[in-house]
Scaffold this active site. Structure first.
Site, PDB file in Angstrom:
ATOM      1  N   SER A  39       3.382   3.148   2.684  1.00  0.00           N
ATOM      2  CA  SER A  39       4.031   2.998   3.972  1.00  0.00           C
ATOM      3  C   SER A  39       5.459   2.462   3.867  1.00  0.00           C
ATOM      4  O   SER A  39       6.196   2.475   4.851  1.00  0.00           O
ATOM      5  CB  SER A  39       3.206   2.084   4.878  1.00  0.00           C
ATOM      6  OG  SER A  39       3.126   0.776   4.363  1.00  0.00           O
TER       7      SER A  39
ATOM      8  N   SER B 165       1.126   0.878  -0.751  1.00  0.00           N
ATOM      9  CA  SER B 165       2.334   1.074   0.046  1.00  0.00           C
ATOM     10  C   SER B 165       3.631   0.643  -0.620  1.00  0.00           C
ATOM     11  O   SER B 165       4.706   0.929  -0.100  1.00  0.00           O
ATOM     12  CB  SER B 165       2.199   0.370   1.394  1.00  0.00           C
ATOM     13  OG  SER B 165       1.238   1.012   2.189  1.00  0.00           O
TER      14      SER B 165
ATOM     15  N   LYS C   2      11.342  -4.440   5.597  1.00  0.00           N
ATOM     16  CA  LYS C   2      10.497  -3.453   6.280  1.00  0.00           C
ATOM     17  C   LYS C   2      10.195  -3.895   7.715  1.00  0.00           C
ATOM     18  O   LYS C   2       9.999  -5.086   7.970  1.00  0.00           O
ATOM     19  CB  LYS C   2       9.212  -3.294   5.471  1.00  0.00           C
ATOM     20  CG  LYS C   2       8.286  -2.168   5.876  1.00  0.00           C
ATOM     21  CD  LYS C   2       7.136  -2.109   4.869  1.00  0.00           C
ATOM     22  CE  LYS C   2       6.073  -1.108   5.251  1.00  0.00           C
ATOM     23  NZ  LYS C   2       4.968  -1.107   4.253  1.00  0.00           N
TER      24      LYS C   2
END
Length: 476
Positions: free
Chosen positions: A157, A181, A82
């Site tokens: 997220s 997330s 990420k």
């Protein structure tokens, strides 16, 4: 050997074949890179392609293996990282145009741990601005799409990670979770994850200019999204390897002591003022029945301290955010993220100083009450969201949009506040008027017993099946 394309194999299968010499690391990584370049343009899940570097690393792993080196547990397994975590030589942009040139000088502990185990990073995945939405879109890279269709958000997220892994872009996808997330994208895309508990995975970004707040440190954790639950047993032991840069890491083995069988599972459908959709109820019942069939004893219970622990926990987090992050939000955030945060602050108003201190003190009480119930019920099966997953940009639609996206997710951020492990996996694929929607359920475990959560998810998946094959048939 089978004719199954390598990109479709689980991390467990890929690692076993590469370690045995049945396939090369290069072949494994090449398949993942080819898949990424074929399907990612339609998804925008991976926003930085590191495939060429990945192939060089894979060839180096093969050369080392031929020279007598012992292959790691994740030898040749493709993984994505990420964009809010440091990877040497890459920008830790966090979806912010103002941070697009913030190049990391070193790897975060989790990146080092995965690479030390032989995993190969093929790309970096998208996140919303500041990684603080349950939907993935930002002004730097744009929107990530759900591979099931544009009718459903990819979550956030770690939305890029969830979309990527389910589309076949690598068998492992790194993500993180401060309020959901990892679990939001798992629920949205039909992936499987376990949010580790407090202290399980060493965390730190070498590029950071200051230490994070206390709640950010304790509520935010690093983890993986996968297609098959057993891959968490394969990969998480590498993730939790100690690193001195995280002084509060708990150096415990992945597997804890065996518990007396059968294990008791508490079960609840409670959604605390939000309507439970029939499809979510059906998913909960399917997961419950699967656990019963596997030999677990599932009993309906009343969870302690809910919903207070959720509401107070998220208000406490936003109290910290208001003091430590609000200036950055106002200075470099888009109008969209500013409006969303304004609504967050309205629905979860920050505490005054003394009330904040009292809530932080009550955190121990809440955790103790859960620990007492977990003596009898080491696992808890709960809803994740009370309704099927929402549409893209739902959280930009004012108070009701934020309430549906975040306000209803009491079962999510409560677990971050208490530092308990919580897994999410699909228990149903619903066909709604807008299109197919995976329905995820949550399993909460005892502190530091992520292994028990994953065992239970494996048992459910063995009986209900995984969703990736159905998705690929639709995509192709």
């Amino acid at each position: 050997m089978t004719d199954t394309p390598l990109w479709q194999l689980s991390a467990t299968d890929l690692a076993a074949r590469a370690r045995n010499g049945d396939i090369s690391a290069e072949a494994s990584v090449q398949a993942a890179v080819d898949r990424m370049r074929a399907v990612n343009p339609a998804l925008n899940a991976v926003v930085v392609d590191t495939g060429d570097d990945a192939l060089e690393r894979a060839r180096a792993l093969d050369k080392a293996r031929k020279g007598g080196a012992t292959p790691g547990t994740l030898h040749g397994v493709a993984v994505t990282i990420k964009i809010n975590v440091d990877q040497k030589g890459q920008a830790t942009s966090n979806g912010m145009p103002a941070l697009k040139d913030m190049i990391a000088a070193d790897d975060a502990p989790l990146v080092k741990n995965l690479q030390d185990a032989g995993a190969v990073v093929i790309g970096r995945t998208n996140t919303p601005e500041l990684s603080f939405r349950a939907d993935t879109d930002n002004p730097l890279f744009g929107r990530t799409h759900n591979p099931w269709g544009h009718h459903i958000s990819a979550g956030g997220s770690s939305g890029g990670a969830g979309s990527a892994v389910m589309a076949g872009i690598g068998a492992l996808a790194h993500g993180n979770d401060i309020g959901g997330s990892l679990r939001f994208p798992a629920a949205a895309n039909g992936a499987v994850t376990v949010k580790p508990g407090l202290g399980r995975v060493p965390a730190w970004n070498p590029s950071q200019k200051a230490e994070r707040g206390m709640l950010a440190q304790s509520m935010s954790v690093q983890g993986l999204l996968v297609r098959k639950a057993a891959d968490l047993h394969t990969a998480m032991p590498a993730m939790i390897a100690p690193d001195a840069r995280d002084p509060f890491h708990a150096p415990l083995p992945w597997r804890g002591e065996d518990l007396d069988w059968p294990i008791r599972v508490g079960f609840t459908r409670e959604t605390y003022g939000f309507d439970l959709h029939p499809e979510v109820n059906a998913a909960l019942e399917a997961a419950r029945d699967a656990l019963n069939d596997a030999g677990y004893i599932v009993e309906e219970v009343t969870p302690p301290c809910m919903p207070e622990v959720a509401q107070e926990g998220y208000r406490a987090l936003l109290t910290e955010v208001s003091h430590l992050m609000k200036a950055d939000i106002e200075a470099i955030g888009s109008d969209t993220i500013k409006a969303i945060f304004a609504e967050y602050f309205r629905q979860f108003p920050p505490f005054e100083e003394m009330d904040y201190l009292k809530v932080i003190a009550r955190r121990t009480y809440y955790s103790r009450e859960w620990a007492r119930q977990q003596e009898r019920f080491p696992l808890m099966l709960t809803p994740f969201l009370p309704q099927p997953f929402f549409s893209p940009d739902r959280d930009t639609e004012g108070a009701e949009g934020v309430r549906e996206v975040l306000g209803a997710a009491l079962w999510s951020y409560s677990m971050n506040f208490m530092g308990l492990p919580a897994g999410n996996l699909p228990a149903r694929l619903s066909v709604l008027p807008q299109g197919p929607v995976p329905i995820g359920v949550q399993i909460v475990g005892r502190r530091w017993r992520e292994d028990l959560v994953v065992d239970a998810m494996c048992a459910i998946e063995d009986r209900l099946g995984a969703l990736a094959t159905q998705l690929w048939q639709r995509m192709d």
